[in-house]
Design an enzyme around this catalytic site. Structure first.
Site, PDB file in Angstrom:
ATOM      1  N   TYR A 139     -17.535  16.667 -13.181  1.00  0.00           N
ATOM      2  CA  TYR A 139     -18.102  15.325 -13.231  1.00  0.00           C
ATOM      3  C   TYR A 139     -19.104  15.106 -12.081  1.00  0.00           C
ATOM      4  CZ  TYR A 139     -18.196  10.266 -12.669  1.00  0.00           C
ATOM      5  OH  TYR A 139     -18.605   8.979 -12.511  1.00  0.00           O
ATOM      6  N   ARG A 177       0.850  -1.208   0.000  1.00  0.00           N
ATOM      7  CA  ARG A 177       0.000   0.000   0.000  1.00  0.00           C
ATOM      8  C   ARG A 177       0.880   1.250   0.000  1.00  0.00           C
ATOM      9  NH1 ARG A 177      -1.313   1.714   4.583  1.00  0.00           N
ATOM     10  NH2 ARG A 177      -1.931  -0.284   5.463  1.00  0.00           N
ATOM     11  N   ASP A 180      -8.702  18.830 -13.236  1.00  0.00           N
ATOM     12  CA  ASP A 180      -8.997  17.467 -13.678  1.00  0.00           C
ATOM     13  C   ASP A 180      -8.721  17.429 -15.188  1.00  0.00           C
ATOM     14  OD1 ASP A 180     -10.261  15.196 -14.737  1.00  0.00           O
ATOM     15  OD2 ASP A 180     -11.776  15.162 -13.158  1.00  0.00           O
ATOM     16  N   LYS A 203     -10.130   6.587 -18.448  1.00  0.00           N
ATOM     17  CA  LYS A 203     -10.499   7.120 -19.757  1.00  0.00           C
ATOM     18  C   LYS A 203      -9.307   7.022 -20.721  1.00  0.00           C
ATOM     19  CE  LYS A 203     -14.480   7.964 -17.832  1.00  0.00           C
ATOM     20  NZ  LYS A 203     -14.299   8.193 -16.430  1.00  0.00           N
TER      21      LYS A 203
END
Ligand code: PLP
Length: 384
Positions: A99, A47, A171, A196
């Site tokens: 978004y 992690r 973004d 994307k």
């Protein structure tokens, strides 16, 4: 120093690969050996750091020309870790068309923790200035808005931010560093839904953050490790593989989109086209100065009385689905799909009508895509 397209293919040189493999291996190890109890090891627990993920993170930092990159299990996880650098009582100005999932995160999670947000049209510099408060800490927006592709100037917003000692957070999902590098234009943090264009194949959910300096990087690293929504080694590898072809895919997305826009302009069924490459618009004026291409999305409104649902459902090659940025073309009706959570009134306020269609153009043959749109438009004239 190699050029951008070469950096996409090669990433950063690896020093820990003893096999001669040309690609970074997928290191599926959750933990790492300490040679001695108090040894300072580069990796201790996956992690906190994983060689496959770290290699991707180094590469995106280089592509965005930032200080350090971070990979997350989704775009929203990336956004969550960035907003988590703020404290209760802080105020953030946010683009009014970001978004929908970002709005949900803000309204239903961060507001409970007393982060304050004001949504404004970030294309309107005066509106941004008017939204400033004593406790404002950042301005957050997407350069091309969704679904109407309204363009915000990163330069102008980051100038206001600097004058007021705020962070500029962009973004960059729709453009990718191939078309815009917000950090070079004055931003401090860049975020991607790597699901994307970076991934590019609709087969992985991922997010990326790049910080401009060490101080921000330390805060984001703390949140990445502390919250724990890291990208898995397998998914890191898929994003790495997607990035290798980013330049060639984007070139095809761009040229296909231009051709489709030209075709749509010739059709009487189309009432209005939203595409930042259309000259004599404010969006074009800003975009032509700050981006290297007008992206792979186009939205358009069908004339009143034409059945938009029938149109999108009648396409045979272009698939009816949300998301964007992958090799295959996807079409959707924002009012029923991506923006269905908004009330009709809220939809109308931001220009989303039942006639509005969003097309995420893929990299198929442009002739096939145009033929599919053409047959769908022709069908609108027949009663079913
Ligand atoms: C611009 C933008 N940012 C962030 C996200 C969220 O990313 P993810 O779906 O990878 O969590 C999306 C998803 O559609 C998006 O379009």
């Amino acid at each position: 120093m190699s050029e951008f397209d070469t950096k996409l293919v090669h990433g950063k040189a690896q020093n820990d690969n003893n096999t001669g493999a040309v690609n970074v291996p997928i290191y599926n190890s959750s933990t790492y050996i300490f040679p001695k109890v108090d040894a300072k090891v580069r990796w201790d627990y996956a992690r906190s750091g994983n060689p496959t993920r770290n290699s991707l993170e180094d590469q995106v930092a280089e592509l965005e020309e930032g200080y350090q990159g971070f990979a997350f299990s989704s775009g929203l996880a990336a956004i969550h870790s960035v907003f988590s650098i703020f404290s209760p009582g802080d105020h953030i100005i946010i683009g009014d068309t970001v978004y929908g999932g970002t709005f949900r995160l803000i309204n239903q999670i961060f507001k409970k923790w007393h982060l304050d947000f004001t949504a404004v049209n970030t294309q309107d510099v005066t509106a941004v200035k008017n939204a400033l408060k004593e406790n404002t800490k950042a301005i957050y927006f997407e350069t091309f808005s969704n679904p109407l592709l309204r363009v915000t100037s990163v330069k102008k917003i980051s100038k206001i931010a600097k004058e007021n000692k705020l962070l500029t957070i962009v973004d960059n999902t729709f453009l990718t560093p191939y078309l815009q590098k917000p950090l070079k234009l004055g931003a401090d943090i860049v975020i991607h839904s790597a699901t994307k264009y970076l991934g590019g194949h609709s087969d992985v959910i991922a997010g990326v953050v790049v910080a401009k300096n060490k101080e921000l990087a330390e805060q984001i690293y703390f949140n990445q490790n502390g919250i724990g929504a890291v990208l898995s080694p397998e998914s890191s590898n898929l994003i790495r593989r997607g990035i290798q072809t980013l330049a060639v895919r984007m070139d095809r997305h761009l040229s296909n989109t231009e051709k489709i826009v030209e075709f749509l302009q010739s059709r009487q069924e189309i009432k209005r086209i939203y595409f930042p490459g259309l000259q004599e618009t404010k969006d074009y004026e800003i975009a032509s100065k700050e981006v290297e291409g007008f992206g792979g999305l186009v939205s358009f409104e069908l004339q009143d009385g034409l059945d938009a649902i029938k149109f999108v459902e009648s396409l045979t090659l272009i698939q009816l689905a949300v998301s964007l940025g992958a090799v295959e073309s996807l079409i959707e009706l924002p009012y029923k799909m991506t923006h269905a959570e908004l009330s009709r009134k809220e939809q109308e306020e931001i220009g989303i009508t039942p006639q509005l269609v969003r097309l995420a153009v893929g990299i198929e043959s442009p002739n096939d895509l145009i033929a599919d749109i053409q047959q769908g438009l022709d069908l609108l004239h027949y009663q079913s």
